[in-house]
Design a protein around this motif. Structure first.
Motif, PDB file in Angstrom:
ATOM      1  N   GLU A 109      -9.694 -38.003  23.021  1.00  0.00           N
ATOM      2  CA  GLU A 109     -10.506 -37.153  21.957  1.00  0.00           C
ATOM      3  C   GLU A 109     -10.234 -35.893  20.891  1.00  0.00           C
ATOM      4  O   GLU A 109      -8.917 -34.937  21.045  1.00  0.00           O
ATOM      5  N   LEU A 110     -10.500 -36.604  19.470  1.00  0.00           N
ATOM      6  CA  LEU A 110      -9.614 -35.828  18.517  1.00  0.00           C
ATOM      7  C   LEU A 110     -11.332 -35.398  17.621  1.00  0.00           C
ATOM      8  O   LEU A 110     -12.456 -36.102  17.133  1.00  0.00           O
ATOM      9  N   ASN A 111     -10.992 -34.008  17.701  1.00  0.00           N
ATOM     10  CA  ASN A 111     -11.939 -33.081  16.741  1.00  0.00           C
ATOM     11  C   ASN A 111     -11.614 -32.527  15.686  1.00  0.00           C
ATOM     12  O   ASN A 111     -10.300 -33.231  14.509  1.00  0.00           O
ATOM     13  N   ARG A 112     -11.971 -31.832  14.375  1.00  0.00           N
ATOM     14  CA  ARG A 112     -11.606 -31.346  13.221  1.00  0.00           C
ATOM     15  C   ARG A 112     -10.821 -30.591  13.738  1.00  0.00           C
ATOM     16  O   ARG A 112      -9.324 -30.895  12.674  1.00  0.00           O
ATOM     17  N   ILE A 113      -9.797 -30.019  14.364  1.00  0.00           N
ATOM     18  CA  ILE A 113      -8.493 -29.082  14.465  1.00  0.00           C
ATOM     19  C   ILE A 113      -7.710 -29.957  14.356  1.00  0.00           C
ATOM     20  O   ILE A 113      -6.615 -29.492  14.006  1.00  0.00           O
ATOM     21  N   MET A 114      -8.077 -30.867  15.791  1.00  0.00           N
ATOM     22  CA  MET A 114      -6.782 -31.911  16.452  1.00  0.00           C
ATOM     23  C   MET A 114      -6.150 -32.528  15.192  1.00  0.00           C
ATOM     24  O   MET A 114      -5.262 -32.741  15.155  1.00  0.00           O
ATOM     25  N   LEU A 115      -7.248 -33.423  14.023  1.00  0.00           N
ATOM     26  CA  LEU A 115      -6.846 -34.414  13.411  1.00  0.00           C
ATOM     27  C   LEU A 115      -6.272 -33.515  12.166  1.00  0.00           C
ATOM     28  O   LEU A 115      -5.238 -34.063  11.507  1.00  0.00           O
ATOM     29  N   GLY A 134     -12.655 -25.758   2.543  1.00  0.00           N
ATOM     30  CA  GLY A 134     -13.459 -26.758   2.922  1.00  0.00           C
ATOM     31  C   GLY A 134     -12.675 -27.307   4.148  1.00  0.00           C
ATOM     32  O   GLY A 134     -13.483 -28.169   5.190  1.00  0.00           O
ATOM     33  N   ILE A 135     -11.315 -26.416   4.721  1.00  0.00           N
ATOM     34  CA  ILE A 135     -10.938 -26.425   6.417  1.00  0.00           C
ATOM     35  C   ILE A 135     -11.439 -25.294   6.786  1.00  0.00           C
ATOM     36  O   ILE A 135     -12.226 -25.229   7.780  1.00  0.00           O
ATOM     37  N   ASN A 136     -10.828 -23.805   5.848  1.00  0.00           N
ATOM     38  CA  ASN A 136     -11.361 -22.466   6.517  1.00  0.00           C
ATOM     39  C   ASN A 136     -10.790 -22.255   7.907  1.00  0.00           C
ATOM     40  O   ASN A 136     -12.131 -21.468   8.704  1.00  0.00           O
ATOM     41  N   ILE A 137     -10.028 -22.927   8.808  1.00  0.00           N
ATOM     42  CA  ILE A 137     -10.018 -23.015   9.838  1.00  0.00           C
ATOM     43  C   ILE A 137      -8.139 -22.686  10.187  1.00  0.00           C
ATOM     44  O   ILE A 137      -7.700 -24.024  10.287  1.00  0.00           O
ATOM     45  N   SER A 138      -7.602 -22.009  10.659  1.00  0.00           N
ATOM     46  CA  SER A 138      -5.949 -22.348  11.150  1.00  0.00           C
ATOM     47  C   SER A 138      -6.081 -23.636  12.198  1.00  0.00           C
ATOM     48  O   SER A 138      -6.810 -23.576  13.382  1.00  0.00           O
ATOM     49  N   PHE A 178     -14.322 -23.012  17.350  1.00  0.00           N
ATOM     50  CA  PHE A 178     -13.186 -23.321  17.846  1.00  0.00           C
ATOM     51  C   PHE A 178     -12.949 -24.029  18.764  1.00  0.00           C
ATOM     52  O   PHE A 178     -12.458 -25.192  19.156  1.00  0.00           O
ATOM     53  N   PHE A 179     -14.397 -25.040  18.455  1.00  0.00           N
ATOM     54  CA  PHE A 179     -14.007 -26.164  19.416  1.00  0.00           C
ATOM     55  C   PHE A 179     -15.716 -26.927  18.950  1.00  0.00           C
ATOM     56  O   PHE A 179     -17.056 -26.996  19.300  1.00  0.00           O
ATOM     57  N   PRO A 180     -15.214 -27.745  17.592  1.00  0.00           N
ATOM     58  CA  PRO A 180     -16.412 -28.089  17.332  1.00  0.00           C
ATOM     59  C   PRO A 180     -16.276 -29.214  17.630  1.00  0.00           C
ATOM     60  O   PRO A 180     -15.606 -30.217  18.534  1.00  0.00           O
ATOM     61  N   PRO A 181     -17.206 -30.721  17.680  1.00  0.00           N
ATOM     62  CA  PRO A 181     -17.244 -31.617  18.325  1.00  0.00           C
ATOM     63  C   PRO A 181     -16.640 -32.160  17.844  1.00  0.00           C
ATOM     64  O   PRO A 181     -16.079 -32.532  16.955  1.00  0.00           O
ATOM     65  N   ALA A 182     -16.443 -34.175  18.636  1.00  0.00           N
ATOM     66  CA  ALA A 182     -15.872 -34.609  18.725  1.00  0.00           C
ATOM     67  C   ALA A 182     -16.028 -35.443  17.070  1.00  0.00           C
ATOM     68  O   ALA A 182     -16.537 -35.855  17.190  1.00  0.00           O
ATOM     69  N   ILE A 183     -14.936 -36.401  16.789  1.00  0.00           N
ATOM     70  CA  ILE A 183     -14.877 -36.971  15.405  1.00  0.00           C
ATOM     71  C   ILE A 183     -14.923 -38.289  15.544  1.00  0.00           C
ATOM     72  O   ILE A 183     -15.226 -39.556  15.254  1.00  0.00           O
ATOM     73  N   LEU A 184     -13.212 -38.921  16.365  1.00  0.00           N
ATOM     74  CA  LEU A 184     -13.382 -39.600  17.208  1.00  0.00           C
ATOM     75  C   LEU A 184     -13.058 -39.816  18.711  1.00  0.00           C
ATOM     76  O   LEU A 184     -12.644 -38.499  19.313  1.00  0.00           O
ATOM     77  N   ILE A 198      -7.171 -16.374  15.097  1.00  0.00           N
ATOM     78  CA  ILE A 198      -8.586 -16.236  15.495  1.00  0.00           C
ATOM     79  C   ILE A 198      -9.076 -15.178  14.642  1.00  0.00           C
ATOM     80  O   ILE A 198     -10.595 -15.585  14.064  1.00  0.00           O
ATOM     81  N   VAL A 199      -8.573 -14.480  14.587  1.00  0.00           N
ATOM     82  CA  VAL A 199      -9.444 -12.404  14.372  1.00  0.00           C
ATOM     83  C   VAL A 199      -8.800 -13.311  12.932  1.00  0.00           C
ATOM     84  O   VAL A 199     -10.147 -12.681  12.143  1.00  0.00           O
TER      85      VAL A 199
END
Length: 279
Positions: free
Chosen positions: A49-55, A132-136, A36-42, A210-211
């Motif tokens: 700062e944007l990571n995968r979830i924010m994008l 390929g996304i697999n996260i809400s 739930f805390f992926p690394p920053a992308i942009l 999350i669950v």
């Protein structure tokens, strides 16, 4: 007979053999909270700062806008499948949630907000089952909190607009309650109305997502581990975890729809209570 000492170079392969186990057991890596805390992308290290979830959230907002724009830009009297699907979703929110609780007059004012909340929650929930996304997009607190704050502001605004002089007073000091009980009732009403409502809206959505992610990743990663890493008789176990993962995928679809419905419904109920004549 003289013994010839081994050189350092000759010792290296011997030591390597001595310290390397004969067979390495594959290690299973399940889901982690770090998902739930992926690394920053942009824009790393900046306020933007944007990571995968924010994008993903930005993509979902754009997708909703495009879908509804395409579905409503050329409305036909006899709708096609695409327009009919869009209309069905809008009618469900309008008649099944908003007008059923608020009536047509009040419902018309709050329909855009509640419709937006419903479809944002729904689409962002469903990304958890997309390969390929697999996260809400709702599995990190930011988005659920923003939606809960929007619902909270709407219900406070509705109450103050309808009952500007009595809304807060009647909420904290309900009419008909003996005055000596206010020392107990008022703190309870304050926490219930002004604290627990936004908190429960946020946490209910967040925890479900999350669950759901953890369960799906657990079952499907276990399937891949049994089938690819272990093989042999473990393939039978992979069939079991695959079956559970598939079943929980359909269950997650149901939960995603229900959470969107519950969030929109509770927002409407809170607004209805704020507009009630008792205030």
């Amino acid at each position: 007979m003289l013994e010839t000492p081994l050189s350092a170079a000759a010792l290296i392969p011997i030591l390597a053999l001595a310290t390397t186990p004969a067979t390495e057991t594959p290690e299973f890596k399940g889901p982690s909270i770090m998902d739930f805390f992926p690394p920053a992308i942009l824009f790393e290290g900046t306020p933007f700062e944007l990571n995968r979830i924010m994008l993903l959230r930005l993509v979902i907002v754009a997708l909703i806008f495009i879908l509804f724009w395409l579905g409503t830009r050329k409305m036909q009297l006899v709708p096609g499948r695409f327009q009919g699907t869009i209309e069905m979703g809008l009618e469900f929110v309008r008649k099944g949630i908003v007008e059923d609780l608020l009536g047509q007059k009040d419902g018309k004012r709050f329909l855009p907000l509640i419709t937006t909340i419903f479809f944002l929650v729904l689409f962002m929930n469903l990304t958890g089952i997309v390969p390929g996304i697999n996260i809400s997009a709702n599995s990190v607190i930011g988005m659920p909190l923003v939606l809960a704050i929007a619902a909270y502001i709407a219900f406070i605004w509705a109450g103050l607009r309808k009952h500007p002089w009595t809304f807060i007073r009647n909420a904290l000091f309900p009419p008909g309650v003996p005055p000596f009980l206010y020392i107990i009732v008022t703190p309870i009403e304050f926490v219930s109305m002004f604290v627990l409502r936004p908190v429960t809206l946020t946490l209910r959505l967040l925890m479900n997502m999350i669950v759901g992610h953890l369960l799906l990743v657990l079952f499907f990663s276990a399937t891949a581990f049994f089938m690819v890493e272990l093989g042999g008789w473990w393939i039978a176990a992979s069939a079991v975890t695959l079956a559970f993962g598939t079943a929980f995928t359909f269950f997650e679809i149901l939960v995603s729809v229900l959470q969107a419905y519950v969030f929109a419904l509770l927002t409407t109920v809170y607004i209805q209570l704020a507009l009630a004549d008792e205030h």
